[in-house]
Write a protein that holds these residues in place. Structure first.
Motif, PDB file in Angstrom:
ATOM      1  N   ALA A 391       0.697  -1.319   0.159  1.00 40.06           N
ATOM      2  CA  ALA A 391      -0.110  -0.233   0.190  1.00 40.06           C
ATOM      3  C   ALA A 391       1.213   1.636   0.189  1.00 40.06           C
ATOM      4  CB  ALA A 391      -1.096  -0.105   0.745  1.00 40.06           C
ATOM      5  N   MET A 392       2.254   1.198   0.869  1.00 38.74           N
ATOM      6  CA  MET A 392       2.907   2.220   0.436  1.00 38.74           C
ATOM      7  C   MET A 392       3.257   2.842  -0.387  1.00 38.74           C
ATOM      8  SD  MET A 392       4.251   4.949   2.425  1.00 38.74           S
ATOM      9  CE  MET A 392       4.273   4.634   4.135  1.00 38.74           C
ATOM     10  N   PHE A 393       3.556   1.630  -1.231  1.00 42.31           N
ATOM     11  CA  PHE A 393       4.824   1.254  -2.616  1.00 42.31           C
ATOM     12  C   PHE A 393       3.341   2.081  -3.400  1.00 42.31           C
ATOM     13  CE2 PHE A 393       5.600   0.141  -6.429  1.00 42.31           C
ATOM     14  CZ  PHE A 393       6.767   0.133  -6.758  1.00 42.31           C
ATOM     15  N   CYS A 394       2.365   1.756  -3.932  1.00 42.90           N
ATOM     16  CA  CYS A 394       1.330   2.101  -4.603  1.00 42.90           C
ATOM     17  C   CYS A 394       0.638   3.759  -3.838  1.00 42.90           C
ATOM     18  CB  CYS A 394       0.003   0.732  -4.540  1.00 42.90           C
ATOM     19  SG  CYS A 394       0.471  -0.479  -4.703  1.00 42.90           S
ATOM     20  N   ASN A 395       1.023   4.184  -2.419  1.00 45.51           N
ATOM     21  CA  ASN A 395       0.378   4.685  -2.078  1.00 45.51           C
ATOM     22  C   ASN A 395       1.238   6.542  -2.467  1.00 45.51           C
ATOM     23  OD1 ASN A 395      -1.398   7.392  -1.144  1.00 45.51           O
ATOM     24  ND2 ASN A 395      -0.465   6.734   0.407  1.00 45.51           N
ATOM     25  N   ILE A 396       2.652   5.827  -2.702  1.00 43.35           N
ATOM     26  CA  ILE A 396       3.840   6.855  -3.109  1.00 43.35           C
ATOM     27  C   ILE A 396       3.700   7.136  -4.999  1.00 43.35           C
ATOM     28  CG2 ILE A 396       6.176   7.493  -2.763  1.00 43.35           C
ATOM     29  CD1 ILE A 396       6.193   6.460  -0.342  1.00 43.35           C
ATOM     30  N   LEU A 397       3.603   5.958  -5.456  1.00 41.49           N
ATOM     31  CA  LEU A 397       4.115   5.821  -6.991  1.00 41.49           C
ATOM     32  C   LEU A 397       2.612   6.802  -7.381  1.00 41.49           C
ATOM     33  CD1 LEU A 397       5.162   2.558  -8.142  1.00 41.49           C
ATOM     34  CD2 LEU A 397       5.716   5.086  -8.882  1.00 41.49           C
ATOM     35  N   THR A 398       1.116   6.902  -6.644  1.00 44.16           N
ATOM     36  CA  THR A 398       0.428   7.199  -7.185  1.00 44.16           C
ATOM     37  C   THR A 398       0.384   8.888  -6.588  1.00 44.16           C
ATOM     38  OG1 THR A 398      -0.787   5.582  -6.672  1.00 44.16           O
ATOM     39  CG2 THR A 398      -1.988   7.646  -7.107  1.00 44.16           C
ATOM     40  N   ALA A 399       0.296   9.059  -5.997  1.00 49.73           N
ATOM     41  CA  ALA A 399       0.879  10.827  -5.519  1.00 49.73           C
ATOM     42  C   ALA A 399       2.421  11.540  -5.871  1.00 49.73           C
ATOM     43  CB  ALA A 399       1.815  11.140  -3.553  1.00 49.73           C
ATOM     44  N   THR A 400       3.029  10.448  -6.567  1.00 45.45           N
ATOM     45  CA  THR A 400       4.339  11.115  -7.115  1.00 45.45           C
ATOM     46  C   THR A 400       3.343  10.879  -8.716  1.00 45.45           C
ATOM     47  OG1 THR A 400       5.849   9.705  -6.432  1.00 45.45           O
ATOM     48  CG2 THR A 400       6.429  10.814  -8.537  1.00 45.45           C
ATOM     49  N   PHE A 401       2.455  10.683  -9.121  1.00 48.41           N
ATOM     50  CA  PHE A 401       2.103  10.534 -10.039  1.00 48.41           C
ATOM     51  C   PHE A 401       1.247  11.948 -10.206  1.00 48.41           C
ATOM     52  CE2 PHE A 401      -1.770  10.053 -13.213  1.00 48.41           C
ATOM     53  CZ  PHE A 401      -0.888  10.107 -13.989  1.00 48.41           C
ATOM     54  N   VAL A 402       0.049  12.046  -9.500  1.00 51.76           N
ATOM     55  CA  VAL A 402      -1.364  13.414  -8.814  1.00 51.76           C
ATOM     56  C   VAL A 402      -0.364  14.488  -9.091  1.00 51.76           C
ATOM     57  CG1 VAL A 402      -3.087  13.982  -8.176  1.00 51.76           C
ATOM     58  CG2 VAL A 402      -2.942  11.685  -8.606  1.00 51.76           C
ATOM     59  N   GLY A 403       0.601  14.523  -8.117  1.00 52.73           N
ATOM     60  CA  GLY A 403       1.358  16.006  -7.711  1.00 52.73           C
ATOM     61  C   GLY A 403       2.167  16.750  -9.175  1.00 52.73           C
ATOM     62  N   THR A 404       2.697  15.027 -10.174  1.00 49.00           N
ATOM     63  CA  THR A 404       3.040  15.626 -10.588  1.00 49.00           C
ATOM     64  C   THR A 404       2.379  16.455 -12.759  1.00 49.00           C
ATOM     65  OG1 THR A 404       5.043  13.677 -10.551  1.00 49.00           O
ATOM     66  CG2 THR A 404       5.463  15.566 -12.821  1.00 49.00           C
ATOM     67  N   THR A 405       1.642  15.544 -12.272  1.00 41.57           N
ATOM     68  CA  THR A 405       0.353  15.961 -13.744  1.00 41.57           C
ATOM     69  C   THR A 405      -0.596  17.039 -13.621  1.00 41.57           C
ATOM     70  OG1 THR A 405      -0.790  14.099 -12.756  1.00 41.57           O
ATOM     71  CG2 THR A 405       0.056  13.172 -14.684  1.00 41.57           C
ATOM     72  N   THR A 406      -0.387  17.120 -11.998  1.00 45.23           N
ATOM     73  CA  THR A 406      -1.981  17.571 -11.616  1.00 45.23           C
ATOM     74  C   THR A 406      -1.302  19.579 -11.953  1.00 45.23           C
ATOM     75  OG1 THR A 406      -2.529  16.191  -9.857  1.00 45.23           O
ATOM     76  CG2 THR A 406      -3.333  18.951 -10.074  1.00 45.23           C
ATOM     77  N   PRO A 407      -0.220  20.234 -11.792  1.00 46.42           N
ATOM     78  CA  PRO A 407       0.002  21.465 -12.183  1.00 46.42           C
ATOM     79  C   PRO A 407      -0.310  22.039 -13.902  1.00 46.42           C
ATOM     80  CG  PRO A 407       1.848  20.164 -11.284  1.00 46.42           C
ATOM     81  CD  PRO A 407       0.554  19.406 -11.146  1.00 46.42           C
ATOM     82  N   PHE A 408       0.612  20.163 -14.651  1.00 47.10           N
ATOM     83  CA  PHE A 408       0.237  20.346 -16.349  1.00 47.10           C
ATOM     84  C   PHE A 408      -0.729  20.709 -16.221  1.00 47.10           C
ATOM     85  CE2 PHE A 408       4.427  18.504 -15.222  1.00 47.10           C
ATOM     86  CZ  PHE A 408       5.630  19.409 -16.527  1.00 47.10           C
ATOM     87  N   ILE A 409      -1.672  20.203 -15.826  1.00 44.20           N
ATOM     88  CA  ILE A 409      -2.811  20.185 -16.116  1.00 44.20           C
ATOM     89  C   ILE A 409      -3.392  21.496 -16.044  1.00 44.20           C
ATOM     90  CG2 ILE A 409      -5.403  19.730 -15.847  1.00 44.20           C
ATOM     91  CD1 ILE A 409      -4.122  16.425 -15.092  1.00 44.20           C
ATOM     92  N   LEU A 410      -3.650  21.752 -14.754  1.00 44.56           N
ATOM     93  CA  LEU A 410      -4.183  23.248 -14.674  1.00 44.56           C
ATOM     94  C   LEU A 410      -3.859  24.501 -15.135  1.00 44.56           C
ATOM     95  CD1 LEU A 410      -4.175  23.266 -10.556  1.00 44.56           C
ATOM     96  CD2 LEU A 410      -5.679  23.126 -11.815  1.00 44.56           C
TER      97      LEU A 410
END
Length: 449
Positions: A391-410
């Motif tokens: 869960a920690m592994f998947c959570n950090i990967l997901t967080a990295t993906f969301v944290g990276t893509t969200t500002p680009f989208i905005l």
């Protein structure tokens, strides 16, 4: 040293020794006077203003808050106001007048020379966040047909009124920007040399309507002390100096920090009204985030049966949510900063995402392994350790993906990426992290119980 001077000034203010204040204030820099005014009550401000030298008051005026500006306008005589305005640069006057009512602005413009008033009136017509809004019209421009000797005579005549004299701009008969040369190049050239033979013809310039953040990037990128501002016909209309760009950078950075915290700046010295205003500004975002945070509650509610059967799962919920939010904020901060400074562009999304995922994957592996070991040693259940670690592994990967893509989208949709930071990104990642955690726990349920 400065603190002791301020204390001495306050002591003299209490005794109303105004005449004794004048020599002390004469020695202070305008920036120190601004800082001093910020520490005084309005009654003390009213007492000290008559003692401040008019020239220093002129330099400090644009930095005062709204109430102090109006106090000065009410206390200073019209003839003294004329002196203050004469000692201010055009862009600073425009900034100052932009905070006043239309009636007061017209009243002050009447105190100025007609040609100066017309320049200020033109500056007031530009968007305050554009190149036109922050430029000054006090610069040195010379016709291309002049000789070095003639140019030096012109510089001697107008240099006192120019805000910046390090660059000499060269124009043709229709004021089109033809080139630029430095003061060093001018004073080291022979007097009979033609200006047009000395100039650098490829001049970095900006358009009137360019956003001030873009202007800041250009000045920073090319290490300029000033940049000329032109219209669509490349006619020179003004310049933007590096000191104004420093103010822009500070202003934009402050604005982004407030957005990252889902709030905005409020002056608390204005009494209860400002407290109410601060609450009204902060409430909308907090209410949105309040309902958004209920996503996490909904996830827990869906998996409440699982949580009741394996109580140990609850022990690691704060750790998973917190670490995921931190990882997402790290990725987001890098992208927001890169987009703000121009180091990262929208076209770099996939390359930057690939690099971030690689870094995030390695971090996720390290953190996942550590929390899995802790869970196993603490609860004595190896499968619980597997679930928590995965869960920690998947959570950090997901967080990295969301944290990276969200500002680009905005950024793609023209929204300031800074609004994605802080509470917003953390709330989203908390909900997704809990969902991943409980989904994995359900898959391995038979081994956990």
């Amino acid at each position: 040293m400065k603190e002791s001077i301020f204390l001495d000034i306050k002591a003299k203010l209490e005794k109303r020794d105004i005449e004794e204040l004048k020599p002390i204030l004469e020695e202070l820099y305008p920036a120190d006077i601004t800082e001093l005014i910020d520490e005084l009550s309005m009654e003390e401000v009213k007492a000290i203003i008559p003692a401040i030298p008019l020239k220093k008051l002129a330099y400090a005026l644009t930095e005062f808050d709204y109430d102090v500006k109006h106090t000065i306008l009410n206390l200073v005589k019209p003839e003294d106001l004329r002196v203050i305005l004469d000692n201010m640069y055009a862009d600073d006057i425009a900034d100052f007048l932009g905070t006043l009512s239309i009636g007061k602005t017209k009243e002050l413009l009447k105190l100025m020379r007609k040609e100066d008033a017309e320049q200020i009136h033109n500056l007031l017509g530009y968007d305050e966040d554009s190149a036109g809004g922050i430029m000054t019209t006090e610069y040195i421009a010379i016709k291309e047909g002049k000789t070095v000797g003639e140019a030096l005579d012109i510089v001697r005549e107008i240099a006192r009124e120019a805000e910046m004299i390090y660059y000499i701009y060269v124009v043709n008969q229709t004021k089109q920007l033809m080139g630029v040369l430095s003061m060093r190049e001018l004073i080291t050239a022979t007097p009979d040399k033609k200006i047009k033979d000395l100039i650098q013809k490829k001049v970095i310039h900006v358009r009137l309507d360019l956003d001030q953040e873009e202007v800041a990037r250009i000045i920073s990128k090319y290490d300029l002390l000033a940049v000329p501002v032109v219209n669509h016909q490349v006619q020179l209309l003004g310049i933007i100096t590096v000191d104004d760009i420093i103010d822009v950078i500070e202003e934009e950075a402050t604005e982004d920090i407030y957005k990252m915290a889902a709030t905005s700046e409020v002056d608390f010295e204005s009494g209860n009204n400002s407290i109410l205003k601060a609450a009204m500004k902060r409430s909308p975002w907090l209410i949105v985030l309040l309902f958004a945070s209920m996503l996490s509650g909904s996830v827990i509610d869906v998996f409440s049966g699982l949580l009741n059967s394996v109580v140990a799962l609850a022990l690691f919920m704060p750790t998973l949510a917190g670490t995921g939010g931190n990882a997402g904020t790290q990725s987001l901060a890098i992208v927001v900063r890169g987009l703000a400074t121009g180091d990262i562009e929208s076209k770099d999304l996939f390359m930057h995402l690939f690099n971030e995922v690689k870094v995030g994957g390695l971090v996720a592996l390290i953190c996942g392994s550590m929390i899995a070991l802790v869970a196993f040693l603490w609860q004595g259940n190896y499968m619980l350790g597997v679930v928590v670690g995965l869960a920690m592994f998947c959570n950090i990967l997901t967080a990295t993906f969301v944290g990276t893509t969200t500002p680009f989208i905005l950024d793609y949709f023209g929204i300031d990426p800074a609004v994605a930071a802080g509470p917003f990104i953390t709330t989203v990642i908390d909900a997704s992290g809990l969902f991943i955690y409980f989904t994995l726990a359900r898959l391995f349920l038979n081994h956990l119980t």
